[in-house]
Write a protein that holds these residues in place. Structure first.
Motif: not given
Ligand code: CUA
Length: 418
Positions: A21-45
């Motif tokens: 569970a802990l290994s899933a934390c630390g989002l900023t270390e994964y620059p290609n993650t999809t969990f960002h809200h840089n577009t309305e598309f990403n936000s919706a998904i």
């Protein structure tokens, strides 16, 4: 004994679960993650994903709790009563039918809504971009702006980009994890995708990938995305739409070189070179994960000392023709250089990467790439140009091609195509 083993295994399982569970934390270390809200598309998904995880977690916890309680509470005990068979319980059956039905409705409504939103036609005024997949590189065309480029996509922030996705050969898939996607490029058919980089995004660089297996260099089919300020995009597009211009002494893309040559004609008038290129220094400082890091494989040697003396005019008038480059590559403003088989090279020196984003674009790498592209990238369609080089696809040595001196001239020419 089994009871003891279970007791021993339980703490181990608990620790393993917590670590997972802990290994899933630390989002900023994964620059290609999809969990960002840089577009309305990403936000919706991402909003939809979060809702599905929320309901899935509730269902999991409730079902597992009831299951574990039942197993322990009603387990077989020595001397206990025999189990009593039962049949039918209307209240229970109605309950466990209605509750999942309600949960499915709660999931279906936002899912269908998101599908309709993301499949809708792009809003009016969107920037049209044609994305054409090739084995193994990306062609980007801006039909309204007269720009054709490869492997590097510039998008203005705050404006919707409407992509028309096509392929020249096999299936590919267009994916920029931090912007949204992915969507397949299908033979003989156009697919569509649109999103709007958030207006408040600073000028940034992102990785793009091919996400559909498409042959031996599928993993080497990458691209870069630069979301830039509207004025920077205007400057980039204005410059990119101009025919090729090069100076004997390569100048930065924002400068106006003193001596310029258009195509093969050294007497042509010198058009202004004003443009924008995402700064390499910012790439290195703020977006190191976007840099290409592939080392050049051993086996292709080149006399780098020749590069300093490369003659761009000879490269344009001799090497580019003798090497057969003109058979596959277009250079705007150069008569005869109109082929669309390989990437358009009109402003190749204004790109950070070459070879489908596999290598950084610098003179020593470009020289080796020209000399033996197939050695540098498995399956590359680009011919082996270097004289005396072994072609790993044709399984023969090229006895005709260019020597290092001539390749250095071609490199000087290409590196001047800012
Ligand atoms: Cu193109 Cu995988």
């Amino acid at each position: 004994m089994p009871k003891l083993r279970l007791r021993q295994a339980a703490p181990v399982a608990l620790v393993a679960t917590i670590l997972l569970a802990l290994s899933a934390c630390g989002l900023t270390e994964y620059p290609n993650t999809t969990f960002h809200h840089n577009t309305e598309f990403n936000s919706a998904i991402d909003a939809l994903f979060s809702r599905l995880v929320f309901w899935g977690t509730i269902v999991f916890v409730v079902v597992e709790a009831v299951l574990v309680y039942t197993i322990i509470r009603f387990r077989k005990r020595p001397g206990g009563p025999a189990a009593k068979p039962i049949h039918g319980n209307a209240a229970l059956e109605i309950t466990w039918t209605v509750i999942p039905a309600v949960i499915l409705v709660l999931i279906a409504i936002p899912t269908v809504k998101t599908i309709f939103e993301t499949q809708a036609e792009a809003p009016a005024g969107a920037l049209k971009v044609e994305v054409i997949g090739h084995q193994w590189w990306w062609e980007f065309r801006y039909p309204e702006l007269g720009v054709v480029t490869a492997n590097e996509l510039y998008l203005p922030v705050g404006r919707t980009a409407a992509f028309e996705l096509k392929t020249k050969d096999v299936l590919h898939s267009f994916w920029i994890p931090q912007m949204g996607g992915k969507r397949d490029l299908i033979s003989n058919k156009s697919n569509y995708l649109w999103f709007t980089p958030n207006a408040d995004l600073g000028s940034s660089a992102w990785n793009g990938f091919c996400a559909e297996y498409c042959g031996s260099s599928h993993a080497n089919m990458k691209f870069r995305v630069f979301t830039v300020q509207p004025a920077e995009f205007e400057a980039w597009a204005r410059h990119q739409s101009q025919p090729a211009v090069f100076s004997a002494a390569p100048a930065p893309v924002t400068a106006t070189p003193a001596a310029q040559v258009t195509g093969a004609d050294s007497t042509a008038p010198a058009p202004a070179v004003e443009g924008y290129m995402f700064p390499r220094a910012r790439l290195e400082a703020d977006f190191p994960h976007v840099l290409a890091r592939t080392p050049i494989p051993a086996g292709v040697t080149f006399d780098d000392a020749l590069l300093a003396g490369g003659d761009p005019v000879k490269g344009a008038t001799e090497g580019f023709l003798l090497g057969g480059c003109i058979g596959c590559h277009a250079i705007g403003g150069v008569p005869g250089a109109v082929s669309e088989i390989g990437p358009n090279l009109t402003h190749v020196a204004s790109r950070h990467t070459i070879a489908g984003g596999l290598y950084m674009n610098d003179a020593p790498t470009l020289a080796r790439w020209i000399k033996n592209a197939r050695h540098l990238k498995p399956g590359a369609i680009m011919n082996t140009i270097g004289k005396g080089e072994y072609d790993p696809i044709l399984k023969m040595t090229n006895t005709m091609g260019l020597d290092d001196r001539q390749i250095a001239d071609v490199v000087a020419y290409l590196m001047a195509l800012k």
